[in-house]
Scaffold this active site. Structure first.
Site, PDB file in Angstrom:
ATOM      1  N   THR A  12    -119.628 -65.079  67.304  1.00  0.00           N
ATOM      2  CA  THR A  12    -120.459 -65.670  68.358  1.00  0.00           C
ATOM      3  C   THR A  12    -121.953 -65.517  68.102  1.00  0.00           C
ATOM      4  O   THR A  12    -122.733 -66.415  68.411  1.00  0.00           O
ATOM      5  CB  THR A  12    -120.090 -65.015  69.717  1.00  0.00           C
ATOM      6  OG1 THR A  12    -118.735 -65.356  70.011  1.00  0.00           O
ATOM      7  CG2 THR A  12    -120.980 -65.487  70.840  1.00  0.00           C
ATOM      8  N   ASP A  54    -115.161 -68.161  63.122  1.00  0.00           N
ATOM      9  CA  ASP A  54    -114.745 -67.394  64.292  1.00  0.00           C
ATOM     10  C   ASP A  54    -113.846 -66.288  63.738  1.00  0.00           C
ATOM     11  O   ASP A  54    -113.003 -66.546  62.864  1.00  0.00           O
ATOM     12  CB  ASP A  54    -113.957 -68.286  65.255  1.00  0.00           C
ATOM     13  CG  ASP A  54    -113.618 -67.564  66.543  1.00  0.00           C
ATOM     14  OD1 ASP A  54    -114.229 -67.915  67.577  1.00  0.00           O
ATOM     15  OD2 ASP A  54    -112.759 -66.661  66.526  1.00  0.00           O
ATOM     16  N   SER A  55    -113.999 -65.067  64.234  1.00  0.00           N
ATOM     17  CA  SER A  55    -113.281 -63.964  63.584  1.00  0.00           C
ATOM     18  C   SER A  55    -111.774 -64.019  63.802  1.00  0.00           C
ATOM     19  O   SER A  55    -111.038 -63.242  63.184  1.00  0.00           O
ATOM     20  CB  SER A  55    -113.840 -62.617  64.015  1.00  0.00           C
ATOM     21  OG  SER A  55    -113.407 -62.262  65.294  1.00  0.00           O
ATOM     22  N   SER A  56    -111.301 -64.930  64.641  1.00  0.00           N
ATOM     23  CA  SER A  56    -109.846 -65.086  64.746  1.00  0.00           C
ATOM     24  C   SER A  56    -109.276 -65.687  63.462  1.00  0.00           C
ATOM     25  O   SER A  56    -108.063 -65.661  63.244  1.00  0.00           O
ATOM     26  CB  SER A  56    -109.471 -65.936  65.961  1.00  0.00           C
ATOM     27  OG  SER A  56    -110.259 -67.097  65.994  1.00  0.00           O
ATOM     28  N   THR A  86    -116.565 -60.552  67.394  1.00  0.00           N
ATOM     29  CA  THR A  86    -116.099 -59.315  68.038  1.00  0.00           C
ATOM     30  C   THR A  86    -114.575 -59.248  68.168  1.00  0.00           C
ATOM     31  O   THR A  86    -114.017 -58.159  68.255  1.00  0.00           O
ATOM     32  CB  THR A  86    -116.719 -59.164  69.444  1.00  0.00           C
ATOM     33  OG1 THR A  86    -116.343 -60.293  70.245  1.00  0.00           O
ATOM     34  CG2 THR A  86    -118.229 -59.065  69.374  1.00  0.00           C
ATOM     35  N   ASP A  87    -113.922 -60.416  68.166  1.00  0.00           N
ATOM     36  CA  ASP A  87    -112.482 -60.407  68.466  1.00  0.00           C
ATOM     37  C   ASP A  87    -111.668 -59.568  67.483  1.00  0.00           C
ATOM     38  O   ASP A  87    -110.744 -58.870  67.882  1.00  0.00           O
ATOM     39  CB  ASP A  87    -111.932 -61.843  68.495  1.00  0.00           C
ATOM     40  CG  ASP A  87    -112.409 -62.613  69.723  1.00  0.00           C
ATOM     41  OD1 ASP A  87    -112.869 -61.962  70.685  1.00  0.00           O
ATOM     42  OD2 ASP A  87    -112.333 -63.857  69.720  1.00  0.00           O
TER      43      ASP A  87
HETATM   44  N1  ASP Z   1    -114.486 -65.576  69.173  1.00  0.00           N
HETATM   45  C1  ASP Z   1    -115.619 -64.821  68.697  1.00  0.00           C
HETATM   46  C2  ASP Z   1    -115.269 -64.216  67.369  1.00  0.00           C
HETATM   47  O1  ASP Z   1    -114.619 -63.208  67.324  1.00  0.00           O
HETATM   48  C3  ASP Z   1    -116.006 -63.791  69.689  1.00  0.00           C
HETATM   49  C4  ASP Z   1    -117.275 -63.043  69.359  1.00  0.00           C
HETATM   50  O2  ASP Z   1    -117.802 -63.064  68.289  1.00  0.00           O
HETATM   51  O3  ASP Z   1    -117.757 -62.331  70.281  1.00  0.00           O
HETATM   52  O4  ASP Z   1    -115.638 -64.761  66.357  1.00  0.00           O
END
Ligand code: ASP
Length: 347
Positions: A12, A54-56, A86-87
């Site tokens: 994000t 996106d970290s997913s 963060t994910d």
């Molecule tokens: N969906 C985002 C990710 O993990 C969430 C974030 O970065 O806060 O890439």
């Protein structure tokens, strides 16, 4: 000027857009230079794009590449900052900690709840604190978020929509970046800095819940090389033979197939004690491994790593049940928060 490698993987903090459209990865370095020019007063920072995801989308293959990249480039720098969504930040930090034994310098991971380009973004301070932690913090893989530094493999994402998104419930923070920045000494790893980037990703994470039909994980067993069981409390799961949902056949068949089963707890605080209740004792009798107070993310990464490096069952069990990079509390160790030491006056 000290040198810092800033490796961007996505998340994000580097995204743009947002309601009514969806947030998506954007030109992070351009935004970084215009929104956070003071970052470059702290150190000579080399910006490098590893990925913009996106970290997913993060996967074990990317963790291995990231570890190899850090291993190759770190000798040229005083520390590294890795920006990440963060994910799955806690997963990547856990995996990196196992893949980079003997790490001699800080690798500080950070992210943000709001993109750097937004007015109320937390990204700017997180980035500045991460660079400071990479310059003055302990030589380990850590996560810097909302004015705190955490041991990466002890961390959980605990909030979706607030700035204090991370916590390390079973281990004291490694640093506090308030008016003063203070850091704990952290890990002092013995041995040379090595790259151990291999992972066996055919591992399944099974969360125990009321109603779980044992036939489902039993059907999975032929397809996996390792199993992490997120059990209740101290390591509990159903074992009553007459209620139709005992998980003991799973432990038994896993043992027969030489599929290691690593048990951790669903509770965020404390860890499993497999000798406390009948279920844990039965699991131990079937050769289950105790994950102590490891987080499920650390347990998954460690099992993937252990499977890749220790074909021998006994050596693998020893590796998994012994703390190697501070990922679990050794039985009998006291982990009461110790006071952090004040470092040099931070800017
Ligand atoms: N969906 C985002 C990710 O993990 C969430 C974030 O970065 O806060 O890439």
């Amino acid at each position: 000027m000290p040198r810092i490698l800033l490796l961007h993987t996505g998340g994000t903090l580097g995204m743009a857009g947002g309601r009514p459209s969806a947030l998506r990865p954007a030109a992070f370095f351009k935004t970084l230079k215009s929104r956070c020019p003071e970052l470059f007063q702290l150190a000579d920072i080399e910006l490098e794009l590893f990925s913009n995801l996106d970290s997913s989308e993060m996967q074990p293959e990317l963790w291995s590449r990231l570890a190899a990249h850090l291993h190759r480039r770190l000798p040229e720098f005083d520390g590294a900052v890795v920006t990440h969504g963060t994910d799955t930040l806690a997963h990547t930090a856990s995996a990196l900690s196992f893949m980079l034994p003997g790490l001699p310098k800080p690798v500080v991971m950070t992210g943000a709840q709001r993109p750097l380009g937004e007015i109320r973004s937390d990204a700017r301070l997180n980035l500045i604190d991460a660079v400071l932690s990479a310059l003055q913090g302990p030589p380990e893989v850590s996560i810097c978020f909302d004015s705190h530094l955490y041991r990466g493999n002890r961390t959980r994402k605990v909030k979706v929509a607030e700035y204090d998104a991370f916590d390390s419930p079973n281990f004291p923070r490694l640093g506090t970046l308030g008016v003063e920045a203070t850091f704990a000494p952290g890990l002092r790893q013995k041995g040379p800095f090595r790259l151990r980037e291999r992972l066996e990703s055919r591992v399944f994470l099974l969360k125990v819940y009321p109603g779980l039909d044992p036939a489902l994980p039993l059907a999975l067993l032929p397809h996996v090389r390792g199993l992490v069981v997120e059990a209740y409390g101290a390591g509990n799961f159903p074992i009553a033979p007459d209620l139709g949902r005992s998980l003991l056949p799973l432990f038994r068949q896993a043992r027969e197939r030489d599929v290691p089963v690593l048990v951790v707890t669903q509770a965020h605080h404390n860890g499993v004690d497999l000798s406390l209740y009948e279920a844990g004792a039965a699991a131990l009798a079937e050769g289950a491994l105790s994950g102590g107070d490891m987080t499920p993310a650390a347990a998954l990464a460690k099992l993937m790593h252990g499977l890749a490096y220790y074909p021998d069952r006994v050596a693998r069990a020893r590796y998994i049940e012994t703390a190697s990079v501070g990922e679990m509390t050794e039985p009998g160790t006291n982990v009461q928060p110790s006071p952090v030491k004040k470092s040099k006056r931070a800017r």
